[in-house]
Design an enzyme around this catalytic site. Structure first.
Site, PDB file in Angstrom:
ATOM      1  N   LYS A  35     -12.206  18.846  71.516  1.00 20.91           N
ATOM      2  CA  LYS A  35     -13.039  19.263  70.387  1.00 20.91           C
ATOM      3  C   LYS A  35     -14.319  18.441  70.372  1.00 20.91           C
ATOM      4  O   LYS A  35     -14.409  17.341  70.930  1.00 20.91           O
ATOM      5  CB  LYS A  35     -12.302  19.110  69.057  1.00 20.91           C
ATOM      6  N   ASP A  41      -6.355  14.152  63.307  1.00 20.38           N
ATOM      7  CA  ASP A  41      -6.929  15.283  64.040  1.00 20.38           C
ATOM      8  C   ASP A  41      -5.890  16.299  64.498  1.00 20.38           C
ATOM      9  O   ASP A  41      -6.246  17.423  64.850  1.00 20.38           O
ATOM     10  CB  ASP A  41      -7.674  14.787  65.290  1.00 20.38           C
TER      11      ASP A  41
END
Length: 300
Positions: free
Chosen positions: A11, A154
């Site tokens: 990401k 996350d």
């Protein structure tokens, strides 16, 4: 035995606003995150003997243009219960009440370590998705996200990936319109940043302006890539070490045609957004001469 392979995608943080410090020691965050095509492969086998984790890393060849056969990692990636993927499997079995069987997890690492790209968190989420496929395909994403939230801030984002606004300590997610088609050049310099040290620097900074994710969100809602790029922001760039290569990489990407560029997470990887694939590939090729761990990827 049963087995399944999941891709664990990296990401980038299009925005990363570090807000107030919480009573539990974490910080409240506001971040728009986007998965990209750079990924690890996570292969899960159940029904074998014992529990094992094997981490391999693709090594750049001498000319830095291709990779050789992966080699077993002996540093930075634990091959036991200290690895987050092991903890993810334990969480799955505990939550579902399934009887733990022999488990073997192979991770082929492509995502650089200590980069702010979320590789370890994404690997853990991939294990949860793989175990769902093997044991409980009826489970919804929300149930996996509940397990993921106990593993790290996350990890819940990587259950679904895509484009999302993360708040709280990162575990509260809101799906956003898909990022317009683009290409990204990711550059990982040799330096690494301690996440704890970067948060400490944020807390002790005498003056700091927190970012605002609204411009990027509005760009996403309009499907306007230029507006998304113009709104990039990462509070951690305000507290970089004096000798950091990040500012030079940001400038190099802009000079080579990026609409904008910035660091992701607490670093040290930098990404630039390109509207044109050819331009992104040319920029990546130029930067590889100085930074071998440079990747040209798409948003996914």
């Amino acid at each position: 035995m049963k087995e399944f392979t999941e891709g664990a995608f990296a990401k980038v943080n299009l925005t990363l606003d570090v807000l107030d410090k919480r009573e539990d020691g974490y910080h409240n965050l506001r971040s728009i995150m986007q998965t990209v095509s750079l990924h690890d492969d996570v292969h899960v086998t159940v029904g074998c003997e014992g529990w094992q984790v094997h981490c391999y890393r693709e090594i750049l060849s001498p000319d830095a243009a291709e990779t050789t056969e992966p080699e077993l990692c002996t540093r930075g990636l634990p091959q036991d219960r200290d690895n987050l993927v092991w903890k993810a499997a334990e969480a799955f079995y505990a939550r579902t009440g399934k009887t733990p069987e022999g488990l073997e997890i192979f991770i082929n690492k492509r995502i650089p370590l200590e980069a702010g790209l979320g590789g370890g968190s994404s690997d853990a989420a991939a294990v949860l998705r793989a175990l769902r496929t093997l044991y409980a395909p009826q489970m919804i994403d929300g149930q996996l996200e509940e397990m993921a939230a106990r593993l790290g801030s996350d990890v819940p984002f990587f259950i679904r990936g895509g484009t999302a606004l993360a708040t709280g300590r990162g575990e509260k997610l809101e799906a956003l319109p898909k990022m317009p088609q683009c290409w990204l050049v990711i550059v990982k310099p040799e330096e690494s940043h301690s996440t704890a040290a970067m948060y400490a620097a944020i807390d002790s900074a005498p003056q700091r302006v927190s970012g605002d994710s609204r411009a990027v969100r509005e760009g996403l809602e309009k499907g306007d890539l230029s507006a998304v790029a113009a709104g990039l922001g990462n509070d951690f760039q305000q507290v970089l070490p004096e000798d950091s290569a990040v500012p030079a990489i940001v400038e190099a990407l802009r000079q080579r045609g990026a609409l904008n560029a910035q660091m992701t997470g607490s670093g040290s990887a930098v990404f630039g957004i390109f509207a044109c694939r050819a331009g992104a590939e040319a920029a990546a090729e130029a930067l590889k001469a100085t930074y071998p761990r440079t990747f040209c990827v798409e948003q996914v």
